[in-house]
Design an enzyme around this catalytic site. Sequence first.
Site, PDB file in Angstrom:
ATOM      1  N   PHE A   1     100.628 108.584 113.170  1.00  0.00           N
ATOM      2  CA  PHE A   1     100.324 109.933 113.650  1.00  0.00           C
ATOM      3  C   PHE A   1     101.344 110.398 114.708  1.00  0.00           C
ATOM      4  CE2 PHE A   1      97.559 111.762 117.199  1.00  0.00           C
ATOM      5  CZ  PHE A   1      97.877 113.080 116.889  1.00  0.00           C
TER       6      PHE A   1
ATOM      7  N   ASP B   1     107.807 100.007 110.461  1.00  0.00           N
ATOM      8  CA  ASP B   1     106.359 100.225 110.342  1.00  0.00           C
ATOM      9  C   ASP B   1     105.834  99.344 109.214  1.00  0.00           C
ATOM     10  OD1 ASP B   1     103.731 101.546 109.762  1.00  0.00           O
ATOM     11  OD2 ASP B   1     104.465 103.005 111.206  1.00  0.00           O
TER      12      ASP B   1
ATOM     13  N   LEU C   1     103.054  99.988 107.689  1.00  0.00           N
ATOM     14  CA  LEU C   1     102.230 100.905 106.882  1.00  0.00           C
ATOM     15  C   LEU C   1     100.759 100.471 106.846  1.00  0.00           C
ATOM     16  CD1 LEU C   1     104.681 101.753 103.944  1.00  0.00           C
ATOM     17  CD2 LEU C   1     104.340 102.975 106.099  1.00  0.00           C
ATOM     18  N   SER C   2     100.303  99.772 107.891  1.00  0.00           N
ATOM     19  CA  SER C   2      98.891  99.351 107.907  1.00  0.00           C
ATOM     20  C   SER C   2      97.983 100.564 108.103  1.00  0.00           C
ATOM     21  CB  SER C   2      98.636  98.296 108.984  1.00  0.00           C
ATOM     22  OG  SER C   2      99.179  98.697 110.223  1.00  0.00           O
TER      23      SER C   2
ATOM     24  N   ALA D   1     104.442 101.138 117.505  1.00  0.00           N
ATOM     25  CA  ALA D   1     103.665 100.376 116.520  1.00  0.00           C
ATOM     26  C   ALA D   1     102.573  99.585 117.223  1.00  0.00           C
ATOM     27  CB  ALA D   1     104.582  99.421 115.756  1.00  0.00           C
TER      28      ALA D   1
ATOM     29  N   TYR E   1      92.237  95.606 123.380  1.00  0.00           N
ATOM     30  CA  TYR E   1      93.297  96.612 123.167  1.00  0.00           C
ATOM     31  C   TYR E   1      93.971  96.945 124.506  1.00  0.00           C
ATOM     32  CZ  TYR E   1      95.235 101.308 122.324  1.00  0.00           C
ATOM     33  OH  TYR E   1      96.052 102.421 122.265  1.00  0.00           O
TER      34      TYR E   1
ATOM     35  N   VAL F   1      87.878 110.342 117.962  1.00  0.00           N
ATOM     36  CA  VAL F   1      86.744 111.271 117.946  1.00  0.00           C
ATOM     37  C   VAL F   1      87.046 112.601 117.231  1.00  0.00           C
ATOM     38  CG1 VAL F   1      87.215 112.082 120.317  1.00  0.00           C
ATOM     39  CG2 VAL F   1      84.942 112.325 119.387  1.00  0.00           C
TER      40      VAL F   1
ATOM     41  N   GLY G   1      82.665  98.790 124.540  1.00  0.00           N
ATOM     42  CA  GLY G   1      84.065  98.755 124.976  1.00  0.00           C
ATOM     43  C   GLY G   1      84.620 100.124 125.312  1.00  0.00           C
TER      44      GLY G   1
HETATM   45  N1  LIG Z   1      96.305 108.481 119.488  1.00  0.00           N
HETATM   46  C1  LIG Z   1      95.981 108.317 120.765  1.00  0.00           C
HETATM   47  O1  LIG Z   1      95.113 109.019 121.292  1.00  0.00           O
HETATM   48  C2  LIG Z   1      96.674 107.264 121.609  1.00  0.00           C
HETATM   49  C3  LIG Z   1      96.309 107.161 122.958  1.00  0.00           C
HETATM   50  C4  LIG Z   1      96.936 106.192 123.748  1.00  0.00           C
HETATM   51  C5  LIG Z   1      97.903 105.388 123.207  1.00  0.00           C
HETATM   52  N2  LIG Z   1      98.233 105.512 121.885  1.00  0.00           N
HETATM   53  C6  LIG Z   1      99.277 104.626 121.358  1.00  0.00           C
HETATM   54  O2  LIG Z   1     100.231 105.415 120.664  1.00  0.00           O
HETATM   55  C7  LIG Z   1     100.801 104.648 119.606  1.00  0.00           C
HETATM   56  C8  LIG Z   1     100.700 105.416 118.296  1.00  0.00           C
HETATM   57  O3  LIG Z   1      99.322 105.610 118.001  1.00  0.00           O
HETATM   58  P1  LIG Z   1      98.809 106.589 116.845  1.00  0.00           P
HETATM   59  O4  LIG Z   1      97.620 107.292 117.374  1.00  0.00           O
HETATM   60  O5  LIG Z   1      99.941 107.349 116.283  1.00  0.00           O
HETATM   61  O6  LIG Z   1      98.261 105.519 115.795  1.00  0.00           O
HETATM   62  P2  LIG Z   1      98.702 105.242 114.282  1.00  0.00           P
HETATM   63  O7  LIG Z   1      97.783 104.169 113.792  1.00  0.00           O
HETATM   64  O8  LIG Z   1      98.763 106.507 113.506  1.00  0.00           O
HETATM   65  O9  LIG Z   1     100.170 104.693 114.464  1.00  0.00           O
HETATM   66  C9  LIG Z   1     100.484 103.334 114.648  1.00  0.00           C
HETATM   67  C10 LIG Z   1     101.563 102.973 113.641  1.00  0.00           C
HETATM   68  O10 LIG Z   1     101.948 101.613 113.846  1.00  0.00           O
HETATM   69  C11 LIG Z   1     101.971 100.958 112.583  1.00  0.00           C
HETATM   70  N3  LIG Z   1     101.657  99.550 112.853  1.00  0.00           N
HETATM   71  C12 LIG Z   1     100.471  99.017 113.239  1.00  0.00           C
HETATM   72  N4  LIG Z   1     100.596  97.692 113.422  1.00  0.00           N
HETATM   73  C13 LIG Z   1     101.883  97.385 113.134  1.00  0.00           C
HETATM   74  C14 LIG Z   1     102.626  96.176 113.122  1.00  0.00           C
HETATM   75  N5  LIG Z   1     102.050  95.004 113.457  1.00  0.00           N
HETATM   76  N6  LIG Z   1     103.920  96.223 112.788  1.00  0.00           N
HETATM   77  C15 LIG Z   1     104.525  97.395 112.428  1.00  0.00           C
HETATM   78  N7  LIG Z   1     103.868  98.577 112.428  1.00  0.00           N
HETATM   79  C16 LIG Z   1     102.565  98.554 112.771  1.00  0.00           C
HETATM   80  C17 LIG Z   1     100.932 101.633 111.735  1.00  0.00           C
HETATM   81  O11 LIG Z   1     101.157 101.485 110.343  1.00  0.00           O
HETATM   82  C18 LIG Z   1     101.083 103.090 112.184  1.00  0.00           C
HETATM   83  O12 LIG Z   1     102.065 103.762 111.423  1.00  0.00           O
HETATM   84  C19 LIG Z   1     100.076 103.311 119.606  1.00  0.00           C
HETATM   85  O13 LIG Z   1     100.834 102.380 120.336  1.00  0.00           O
HETATM   86  C20 LIG Z   1      98.780 103.623 120.334  1.00  0.00           C
HETATM   87  O14 LIG Z   1      98.233 102.463 120.926  1.00  0.00           O
HETATM   88  C21 LIG Z   1      97.627 106.431 121.075  1.00  0.00           C
END
Ligand SMILES: NC(=O)c1ccc[n+]([C@@H]2O[C@H](COP(=O)([O-])OP(=O)(O)OC[C@H]3O[C@@H](n4cnc5c(N)ncnc54)[C@H](O)[C@@H]3O)[C@@H](O)[C@H]2O)c1
Length: 307
Positions: A11, A31, A33-34, A72, A138, A182, A269
């Site tokens: 995202f 990535d 792609l999980s 990631a 986390y 949410v 949590g």
């Molecule tokens: N969305 C939020 O509100 C939010 C808030 C705080 C922090 N974050 C952080 O921002 C980052 C992006 O989050 P997001 O919301 O886009 O989530 P997301 O799940 O859409 O993106 C995470 C990406 O990482 C990839 N991924 C997961 N595990 C992996 C691995 N072991 N190796 C390679 N790729 C892997 C997934 O395929 C995915 O494309 C993350 O680090 C998340 O912890 C997000």
Amino acid sequence: MRVVVTGGAGFIGSHLVDRLLARGDLVTVVDDLSTGRRENVPAGVALIEAEVADLDVIGPVFAGADLVFHLAAVASVPRSIAQPLTVHRANGQGVLSVLEACRAAGVARVIVVSSAAVYGNSAGVQQEDACAKPESFYGIDKLAGEMYLQAYHRLFGMTGLAIRPFNVYGPRQPLDAVYGSVIPRFVARLKAGLPVQIEGTGEATRDFTYVADLVDGLLRAAGADAAVMNGQPVNLAVGHAISVLTLAKELAAAAGVDLKPLHGPARVGDILHSQADISRAKKLLGYAPQVSLKEGLAITYRALAHA
Ligand SMILES: NC(=O)c1ccc[n+]([C@@H]2O[C@H](COP(=O)([O-])OP(=O)(O)OC[C@H]3O[C@@H](n4cnc5c(N)ncnc54)[C@H](O)[C@@H]3O)[C@@H](O)[C@H]2O)c1
């Protein structure tokens, strides 16, 4: 500039990749792609499908990179509680592996995306120097990532910042994720003509940030004065919190429906209140979020409900 974005098929990462391409950077995405999607990665961007913890595979990708954004991660508190070891491999071992790859490749600037989850249930508006007390696996792995980055700065002179996003929302958030956040969960219900389901009383508060503002902050972080890039954490949010009940009302308005929310048990949590002090981001990065909640929710509802 040659830029590597881990998690670039997800995202937030995919919105960041779009902005990097628009300014003319040469981008590579790592990535597994999980949760990310191949179709989020635009043409012209190399996608290396690999786990970030797998240093032998990802190491060579970082050679020649000027800038790395590490996003990631398994971005889910409940999944970290359900599957701590699997999530630790992605989030804990993963960040260390990326930092090691950056050190070996001599990458000039590294932005590690952490999370507001490091604060846990600390009271009041969250300021970076407050004692971090994560409530979930986390949050613990995210805090470890920040500390690894600071150690790489101290020990090897690595230049970087740790970014703490709060609740980020916008187009491309998956509606069907088992452990989804949410806003997409509420949109999925409203789209199906059903009332939203609130976990707990709905009095929990969150600081919701539209994804374009977050990406703007990430780009500013990457371009910060090198003197401040000592691995320190920087909050990126709006600096204003609303309750989940208010969010439910605002989203129902964006959807044009009038349905009374249902309530279920609170999630284990989950933290109660989350609101950022964004003065460090303003001072160091000149960051100023532009998109109002009303505007951001309207764009997001339209995009997610018609995806
Ligand atoms: N969305 C939020 O509100 C939010 C808030 C705080 C922090 N974050 C952080 O921002 C980052 C992006 O989050 P997001 O919301 O886009 O989530 P997301 O799940 O859409 O993106 C995470 C990406 O990482 C990839 N991924 C997961 N595990 C992996 C691995 N072991 N190796 C390679 N790729 C892997 C997934 O395929 C995915 O494309 C993350 O680090 C998340 O912890 C997000």
